[in-house]
Design an enzyme around this catalytic site. Sequence first.
Site, PDB file in Angstrom:
ATOM      1  N   ASN A 273       0.740  -1.258   0.110  1.00  0.00           N
ATOM      2  CA  ASN A 273       0.057   0.113   0.153  1.00  0.00           C
ATOM      3  C   ASN A 273       0.817   1.088  -0.129  1.00  0.00           C
ATOM      4  O   ASN A 273       2.095   1.203   0.015  1.00  0.00           O
ATOM      5  CB  ASN A 273      -0.981   0.046   1.111  1.00  0.00           C
ATOM      6  CG  ASN A 273      -0.225  -0.090   2.630  1.00  0.00           C
ATOM      7  OD1 ASN A 273       0.546   0.832   2.861  1.00  0.00           O
ATOM      8  ND2 ASN A 273      -0.263  -1.177   3.108  1.00  0.00           N
TER       9      ASN A 273
ATOM     10  N   LYS B 266       9.397 -16.857 -10.637  1.00  0.00           N
ATOM     11  CA  LYS B 266       8.473 -15.807 -11.248  1.00  0.00           C
ATOM     12  C   LYS B 266       7.424 -16.412 -11.993  1.00  0.00           C
ATOM     13  O   LYS B 266       7.621 -17.369 -12.894  1.00  0.00           O
ATOM     14  CB  LYS B 266       9.653 -15.085 -12.187  1.00  0.00           C
ATOM     15  CG  LYS B 266       8.852 -13.869 -12.807  1.00  0.00           C
ATOM     16  CD  LYS B 266       9.675 -13.143 -13.783  1.00  0.00           C
ATOM     17  CE  LYS B 266       9.012 -12.006 -14.585  1.00  0.00           C
ATOM     18  NZ  LYS B 266       9.580 -11.493 -15.462  1.00  0.00           N
TER      19      LYS B 266
ATOM     20  N   ILE C 186      -3.066  -7.923  14.132  1.00  0.00           N
ATOM     21  CA  ILE C 186      -2.225  -7.755  15.186  1.00  0.00           C
ATOM     22  C   ILE C 186      -2.602  -6.858  16.169  1.00  0.00           C
ATOM     23  O   ILE C 186      -2.456  -7.354  17.454  1.00  0.00           O
ATOM     24  CB  ILE C 186      -0.764  -7.111  14.484  1.00  0.00           C
ATOM     25  CG1 ILE C 186      -0.577  -7.659  13.265  1.00  0.00           C
ATOM     26  CG2 ILE C 186       0.261  -6.899  15.769  1.00  0.00           C
ATOM     27  CD1 ILE C 186       0.785  -7.205  12.438  1.00  0.00           C
TER      28      ILE C 186
HETATM   29  O1  PMT Z   1       2.862   6.109   6.680  1.00  0.00           O
HETATM   30  P1  PMT Z   1       2.281   7.526   6.196  1.00  0.00           P
HETATM   31  O2  PMT Z   1       2.646   7.672   4.630  1.00  0.00           O
HETATM   32  O3  PMT Z   1       2.714   8.739   6.800  1.00  0.00           O
HETATM   33  O4  PMT Z   1       0.888   7.140   6.230  1.00  0.00           O
HETATM   34  C1  PMT Z   1       0.113   7.288   7.423  1.00  0.00           C
HETATM   35  C2  PMT Z   1      -1.172   6.229   7.393  1.00  0.00           C
HETATM   36  C3  PMT Z   1      -2.134   6.644   6.419  1.00  0.00           C
HETATM   37  C4  PMT Z   1      -0.607   4.894   7.045  1.00  0.00           C
HETATM   38  C5  PMT Z   1      -1.717   6.003   8.889  1.00  0.00           C
HETATM   39  O5  PMT Z   1      -1.998   7.437   9.288  1.00  0.00           O
HETATM   40  C6  PMT Z   1      -2.817   5.267   9.032  1.00  0.00           C
HETATM   41  O6  PMT Z   1      -3.933   5.344   8.672  1.00  0.00           O
HETATM   42  N1  PMT Z   1      -2.505   3.921   9.389  1.00  0.00           N
HETATM   43  C7  PMT Z   1      -3.261   2.682   9.789  1.00  0.00           C
HETATM   44  C8  PMT Z   1      -3.522   1.942   8.194  1.00  0.00           C
HETATM   45  C9  PMT Z   1      -4.639   0.793   8.475  1.00  0.00           C
HETATM   46  O7  PMT Z   1      -4.223  -0.141   8.331  1.00  0.00           O
HETATM   47  O8  PMT Z   1      -5.748   1.032   8.792  1.00  0.00           O
HETATM   48  P2  PMT Z   1      -6.834   0.124   9.089  1.00  0.00           P
HETATM   49  O9  PMT Z   1      -7.932   0.950   9.415  1.00  0.00           O
HETATM   50  O10 PMT Z   1      -6.885  -0.774   7.899  1.00  0.00           O
HETATM   51  O11 PMT Z   1      -6.384  -0.861  10.319  1.00  0.00           O
HETATM   52  C10 PMT Z   1      -6.751  -0.187  11.678  1.00  0.00           C
HETATM   53  C11 PMT Z   1      -5.701  -0.700  12.757  1.00  0.00           C
HETATM   54  O12 PMT Z   1      -5.432  -2.273  12.578  1.00  0.00           O
HETATM   55  C12 PMT Z   1      -4.405  -0.086  12.177  1.00  0.00           C
HETATM   56  O13 PMT Z   1      -3.677   0.255  13.497  1.00  0.00           O
HETATM   57  C13 PMT Z   1      -3.752  -1.232  11.694  1.00  0.00           C
HETATM   58  O14 PMT Z   1      -2.222  -1.194  12.044  1.00  0.00           O
HETATM   59  C14 PMT Z   1      -4.056  -2.532  12.556  1.00  0.00           C
HETATM   60  N2  PMT Z   1      -3.913  -3.514  11.689  1.00  0.00           N
HETATM   61  C15 PMT Z   1      -4.680  -3.703  10.572  1.00  0.00           C
HETATM   62  C16 PMT Z   1      -4.813  -5.015  10.006  1.00  0.00           C
HETATM   63  C17 PMT Z   1      -4.295  -6.250  10.616  1.00  0.00           C
HETATM   64  N3  PMT Z   1      -4.261  -7.249   9.640  1.00  0.00           N
HETATM   65  N4  PMT Z   1      -3.446  -5.996  11.376  1.00  0.00           N
HETATM   66  C18 PMT Z   1      -3.396  -4.872  12.515  1.00  0.00           C
HETATM   67  O15 PMT Z   1      -2.711  -4.712  13.239  1.00  0.00           O
END
Ligand code: PMT
Length: 390
Positions: A206, A283, A302
């Site tokens: 991403n 590949k 996580i």
């Molecule tokens: O890195 P930058 O370019 O500065 O950008 C910052 C950002 C946009 C990445 C940051 O501000 C942000 O939004 N981070 C969270 C991205 C995300 O994965 O969001 P989510 O809504 O999909 O997930 C929610 C939370 O669960 C997050 O804290 C994520 O780390 C966590 N997660 C998600 C999926 C997963 N399988 N395990 C997780 O722990």
Amino acid sequence: MLSGKTILIGITGGIAAYKICDLIRMFKRSSANVRVVCTPNALNFVTRLTLQSLSGNEVAVEQFEVNEFKPEHISCADEADIMVIAPCSANTFSKIANGCCDNLLTSIVCAFNKPVIIAPAMNCNMWENPIIQENFARLSGFEILEPESGFLACGTRGQGRLCKIEKIYDKTVEILANSRKLAGKKIVITSGGTIENIDPVRFLSNHSSGKTGTALAQNAAAQGAEVVLITTADAPGGGIKTVKVQSALDMQAAVEKESGTADCIIMSAAVADYRPKEVSAQKLKKADDNELSVKLVKNPDILQELCKNKREGQIIVGFCAESENLIENAKAKIQHKGCDYLIANDISRSDIGFGSDENEVYIIDKNLNIKKLDKAPKTVIAAKILEEVL
Ligand code: PMT
């Protein structure tokens, strides 16, 4: 007032260097330990003997002096609580903004993970030069005391004069009074976008740059916390312990290893919800078929796992990236994941969120109270998030 504090003063080659003699005396009168590092050009304006006599310490200029098996730039950086660079010439200002380490002073700044005050002084045309202004914008993580307007030593009038030394003194006292608030705390921060391999060439990922995680790590370290940054992006340096990971499973293993002893965990990483079920060792070849299917399996969540196993007193902060119905989705997410705070941002906007230098976020707590942080550099947003959750 400054008893027990070590202030490292960096002096560069500018006529205002003579004013720093008075600044050293002010710090000494407040019982601070003052160390001085000069660029070679600074010594054209003020003598080593003067600075040594006023500070009561040897003046450092040479880059490759080794003190008790530690290079000079590392011992200076370790010892000081704050660094004050005044006057900061256009040359040194630009070098710091671009991470150059071509003399002792610039090497120290690069290795310094505590507060740094920069007081530039230069000719007004130099200050207004777009390149200098661009570098000014790049130095947002530093406390810049802008030059003042008035009559300049070069005979012209304009903005370029070193600000009053009382202002530098007051800012130093203010920062030291507020710093080290997180001393004794361990903070684990995840950052960047996970990478899920499809084959040796392709992957799913991403747009996360890691800027948010880096800003959080730098700010927490500057406040005295022990920081572990688990990231897919580049290490920020400055003494921050960094664990490089690639996939969500790598990130989970690294987080599990560090989380047991953490006081706070901040999950700013963009973690892939799914990964390819099988990673091809070779590949993948283009076939005649117009379609190719890659089967995905769910990654562990996580954040949710951390919240289930949270220990007493631990604070867990998640981030929330949404492209629609931001608040509504974030409220549902904090309840589903079970974290203490969720930082919600709108990633459909190109001026904030993924990759940009700025963000605008909503801090939501577990009782669903919401606080908006207006659009600002990510360094400022990071400081406000830490202030709010810790
Ligand atoms: O890195 P930058 O370019 O500065 O950008 C910052 C950002 C946009 C990445 C940051 O501000 C942000 O939004 N981070 C969270 C991205 C995300 O994965 O969001 P989510 O809504 O999909 O997930 C929610 C939370 O669960 C997050 O804290 C994520 O780390 C966590 N997660 C998600 C999926 C997963 N399988 N395990 C997780 O722990």
